[in-house]
Design a protein around this motif. Structure first.
Motif, short mmCIF file in Angstrom:
data_model
loop_
_atom_site.label_atom_id
_atom_site.label_comp_id
_atom_site.label_asym_id
_atom_site.label_seq_id
_atom_site.Cartn_x
_atom_site.Cartn_y
_atom_site.Cartn_z
N LEU A 101 -15.27 -2.01 5.67
CA LEU A 101 -15.57 -0.33 4.41
C LEU A 101 -14.25 -1.04 3.88
O LEU A 101 -13.01 -1.77 4.31
CB LEU A 101 -14.80 0.15 5.34
N TYR A 102 -14.10 -1.42 2.54
CA TYR A 102 -13.01 -1.12 1.24
C TYR A 102 -12.60 -0.30 0.31
O TYR A 102 -13.18 0.61 -0.27
CB TYR A 102 -12.70 -2.81 1.14
N VAL A 103 -11.18 -0.17 -0.04
CA VAL A 103 -11.33 0.84 -1.92
C VAL A 103 -10.21 -0.22 -2.16
O VAL A 103 -9.72 -1.53 -2.16
CB VAL A 103 -9.96 1.60 -0.79
N SER A 104 -11.53 -0.37 -3.80
CA SER A 104 -10.48 -1.29 -5.03
C SER A 104 -10.32 -0.01 -5.52
O SER A 104 -10.71 0.76 -5.85
CB SER A 104 -11.71 -2.08 -5.56
N MET A 105 -9.30 -0.84 -6.25
CA MET A 105 -8.07 0.58 -7.58
C MET A 105 -7.97 -0.39 -8.50
O MET A 105 -7.30 -1.94 -8.58
CB MET A 105 -6.98 0.79 -6.78
N ASP A 106 -7.47 0.44 -9.53
CA ASP A 106 -6.34 0.25 -10.59
C ASP A 106 -5.28 -0.81 -9.96
O ASP A 106 -4.81 -0.24 -8.63
CB ASP A 106 -6.76 0.76 -11.35
#
Length: 134
Positions: A101-106
């Motif tokens: 599970l991951y989060v990508s962001m600016d």
């Protein structure tokens, strides 16, 4: 096991909510997903969405990772933060064997030229080490 998963999801959601609701995160976009190959997804999100930072936040059983992805997307679609969740679907699609599970962001400031030159922006308080969902 259900209570352990629910407790972990609430913990992850709370930490991400607090992180994305800080004033300096105003207008930052983020995406929640699951994968088997975090490096491939990191490259894809940078190229396709301009999201410069991808952070693994949990790993483990693919069924629970899928449930966690759906829960977090639903949570952020119904709870407003200064940052914006850009997931278009409710999650659960894609590789059924995805175990990360991951989060990508600016990148803060919107500069996506080098996602790793600002180590501070890669740190999400309280999400070290990665949470394992069994």
């Amino acid at each position: 096991m259900i209570n352990q998963l629910n407790s972990a999801l609430v913990d992850i959601a709370t930490r991400l909510f607090n992180y994305f609701n800080q004033e300096e995160k105003n207008d930052v976009r983020f995406y929640i997903g699951k994968t088997k190959d975090i490096e491939r997804r990191r490259e894809e999100h940078l190229k396709e969405k301009g999201l410069a930072i991808t952070k693994e936040i949990a790993n483990g059983n693919p069924e629970q990772i899928c449930e966690a992805e759906k829960f977090l997307i639903s949570f952020f679609k119904s709870h407003s933060t200064k940052a914006k969740c850009i997931n278009e679907s409710g999650g659960g699609e894609g590789d059924p064997d995805a175990n990360i599970l991951y989060v990508s962001m600016d990148k803060l400031g919107g500069d996506a030229s080098d996602p790793f030159d600002d180590e501070e922006s890669l740190h999400i308080e309280g999400l070290e080490p990665v949470i394992e969902l069994k």
